[in-house]
Motif scaffolding. Structure first.
Motif, PDB file in Angstrom:
ATOM      1  N   VAL B  83      66.300 -42.220  30.292  1.00 58.87           N
ATOM      2  CA  VAL B  83      65.123 -41.704  31.130  1.00 58.87           C
ATOM      3  C   VAL B  83      63.776 -42.315  30.841  1.00 58.87           C
ATOM      4  N   VAL B  84      63.316 -42.836  31.921  1.00 57.84           N
ATOM      5  CA  VAL B  84      62.014 -43.735  31.593  1.00 57.84           C
ATOM      6  C   VAL B  84      60.909 -42.687  32.237  1.00 57.84           C
ATOM      7  N   VAL B  85      59.911 -42.427  31.300  1.00 56.74           N
ATOM      8  CA  VAL B  85      58.769 -41.562  31.739  1.00 56.74           C
ATOM      9  C   VAL B  85      57.499 -42.366  31.586  1.00 56.74           C
ATOM     10  N   SER B  86      56.401 -42.078  31.919  1.00 55.01           N
ATOM     11  CA  SER B  86      55.178 -42.703  31.911  1.00 55.01           C
ATOM     12  C   SER B  86      54.641 -42.160  30.711  1.00 55.01           C
ATOM     13  N   ASP B  87      54.600 -41.016  30.105  1.00 57.45           N
ATOM     14  CA  ASP B  87      54.041 -40.544  28.841  1.00 57.45           C
ATOM     15  C   ASP B  87      54.856 -39.908  27.904  1.00 57.45           C
ATOM     16  N   GLN B  88      54.529 -39.887  26.649  1.00 59.35           N
ATOM     17  CA  GLN B  88      55.041 -39.048  25.759  1.00 59.35           C
ATOM     18  C   GLN B  88      55.534 -37.735  25.911  1.00 59.35           C
ATOM     19  N   LYS B  89      54.409 -37.064  26.489  1.00 52.97           N
ATOM     20  CA  LYS B  89      54.640 -35.433  26.802  1.00 52.97           C
ATOM     21  C   LYS B  89      55.387 -35.407  27.677  1.00 52.97           C
ATOM     22  N   GLY B 108      54.132 -45.765  28.748  1.00 56.52           N
ATOM     23  CA  GLY B 108      52.866 -45.772  28.069  1.00 56.52           C
ATOM     24  C   GLY B 108      52.022 -45.904  29.410  1.00 56.52           C
ATOM     25  N   GLY B 109      52.293 -45.432  30.588  1.00 53.94           N
ATOM     26  CA  GLY B 109      51.024 -45.506  31.821  1.00 53.94           C
ATOM     27  C   GLY B 109      52.206 -45.550  33.118  1.00 53.94           C
ATOM     28  N   VAL B 110      51.394 -45.699  34.215  1.00 53.90           N
ATOM     29  CA  VAL B 110      51.825 -46.106  35.580  1.00 53.90           C
ATOM     30  C   VAL B 110      50.812 -47.277  35.987  1.00 53.90           C
ATOM     31  N   LEU B 111      51.437 -48.121  36.842  1.00 52.85           N
ATOM     32  CA  LEU B 111      50.890 -49.086  37.750  1.00 52.85           C
ATOM     33  C   LEU B 111      49.446 -48.348  38.365  1.00 52.85           C
ATOM     34  N   SER B 112      48.299 -49.039  38.191  1.00 52.11           N
ATOM     35  CA  SER B 112      47.285 -48.698  38.889  1.00 52.11           C
ATOM     36  C   SER B 112      46.137 -49.514  39.098  1.00 52.11           C
ATOM     37  N   HIS B 120      52.247 -55.800  32.941  1.00 50.76           N
ATOM     38  CA  HIS B 120      52.256 -56.341  31.595  1.00 50.76           C
ATOM     39  C   HIS B 120      51.739 -55.354  30.689  1.00 50.76           C
ATOM     40  N   ASP B 121      51.178 -54.410  31.145  1.00 53.97           N
ATOM     41  CA  ASP B 121      50.478 -53.553  30.296  1.00 53.97           C
ATOM     42  C   ASP B 121      51.475 -52.138  29.964  1.00 53.97           C
ATOM     43  N   LEU B 122      52.731 -52.199  30.669  1.00 57.78           N
ATOM     44  CA  LEU B 122      53.480 -51.177  30.496  1.00 57.78           C
ATOM     45  C   LEU B 122      54.759 -51.751  29.628  1.00 57.78           C
ATOM     46  N   ASN B 123      55.395 -51.029  28.822  1.00 56.07           N
ATOM     47  CA  ASN B 123      56.423 -51.165  27.960  1.00 56.07           C
ATOM     48  C   ASN B 123      57.839 -51.445  28.848  1.00 56.07           C
ATOM     49  N   VAL B 124      57.732 -52.703  29.734  1.00 59.17           N
ATOM     50  CA  VAL B 124      58.928 -52.755  30.263  1.00 59.17           C
ATOM     51  C   VAL B 124      59.897 -53.839  29.761  1.00 59.17           C
ATOM     52  N   ASP B 125      59.273 -54.871  28.947  1.00 59.05           N
ATOM     53  CA  ASP B 125      60.136 -55.684  28.470  1.00 59.05           C
ATOM     54  C   ASP B 125      60.904 -55.254  27.391  1.00 59.05           C
ATOM     55  N   SER B 126      60.488 -54.115  26.522  1.00 56.36           N
ATOM     56  CA  SER B 126      61.282 -53.673  25.703  1.00 56.36           C
ATOM     57  C   SER B 126      62.417 -52.588  26.186  1.00 56.36           C
TER      58      SER B 126
END
Lengths: 203, 203
Positions: B83-89, B108-112, B120-126
């Protein structure tokens, strides 16, 4: 999902704050994880300092870090007018209005049959001593306009009858900026009873 | 009224929490003064511990006190569903439902565009690395149903096209316990589009 005992403790700590439920506490705790580390340490330090260095003024009961609070130790204030409030934080509201230069006295609660708070649990004896010692001329009772606050005000006013002081109560009426159609019947009744002459301001 | 620098610092610290304004922060700080001293020290300690001992899991990005988070290091979980979510909580919500046994990945966030957050600011490569390394078969995109969450989901789904995974999105519709007359048009439209056959439950 994870086993984070410290985070759980923090959520629990936030939950004990007034007006904070489980969801808000979680949101707060998670926001702490995103904060700058120095800010969190400053927060942690402030909590510790507040509980170790702040105590109540032996005269009026306000919170202070010194021996006596600023109000009691300030000779430029008018010590003949004393506002009696139920709680320390009520003093904050007075600090927001200008022109008020009197002193304070914290009851530390209100009379409550359900919570078992009697007059002996409130700081009234120290108020009586202050009246004589500090030559207080007027006691303004400023407990909250709730049933318990009213009961406390009436009871205290009766006790004050045997002292040579003027006893007053804060005025009731419509709150400034409020709307008439939102005013409850009791407030409106009080506002009507406390109406002032517009031609000549009531003294 | 009084000069209480530590209390002011604490009010300021509370104000930085989400959903807390000046008045609430004052109420919270004053409530701390009425708390048991040990409770306050435990609170202070939890804050400090949270910021010093919790870090993000190098695999999925969840918060953990250990080297890897509980989810990633648990062999009984189904590592083929992620499951891919934007935030830890957001993971917390999943921990409240039973029967879900998959793993997570935090963007770690959403495109904005307005906040200048690019892919590139989101953890997609991992995430892409995990798909290959952990043999993930289904990626469930669970970003919030907001414009930014939707954009992120669509963008991510397109990037995932070149990987041998099934990509799904959480269903839309009326929230359980909600009322039809409070549902906005968009939700209702989505609920209509996502209607299920009552005779035979959709697989």
């Amino acid at each position: 999902m994870d086993n984070l005992p410290h985070l759980d403790l923090l959520i629990e700590a936030f939950r004990h704050l007034p007006g904070v439920g489980q969801k808000s506490a979680e949101r707060m705790a998670y926001s702490v994880l995103k904060m700058n580390k120095d800010d969190v340490l400053a927060f942690s330090n402030a909590l510790e300092k507040v509980t170790t260095s702040i105590h109540t003024c032996p005269i009026c009961g306000q919170y202070t870090e010194d021996e006596k609070c600023n109000t009691c130790s300030d000779p430029t204030r008018d010590h003949s007018i004393c506002v009696v409030v139920s709680d320390q934080k009520d003093v904050l509201s007075f600090s927001r209005i200008e022109n008020f230069n009197g002193v304070f006295h914290i009851l530390g609660g209100v009379l409550s049959a359900s919570s078992g708070v009697s007059i002996h649990d409130l700081n009234v004896d120290s108020l009586f001593q202050r009246i004589e010692k500090e030559h207080i001329e007027e006691v303004i009772i400023a407990t909250n306009p709730t049933i318990e606050g009213e009961t406390t005000a009436l009871y205290l006013a009766r006790l004050l009858e045997k002292f040579p002081v003027k006893t007053t109560r804060l005025g009731y009426g419509l709150p400034m900026g409020g709307h008439l159609d939102y005013a409850d019947a009791l407030t409106l009744k009080k506002a009507l009873a406390g109406r002032t002459n517009m031609k000549e301001e009531k003294e």
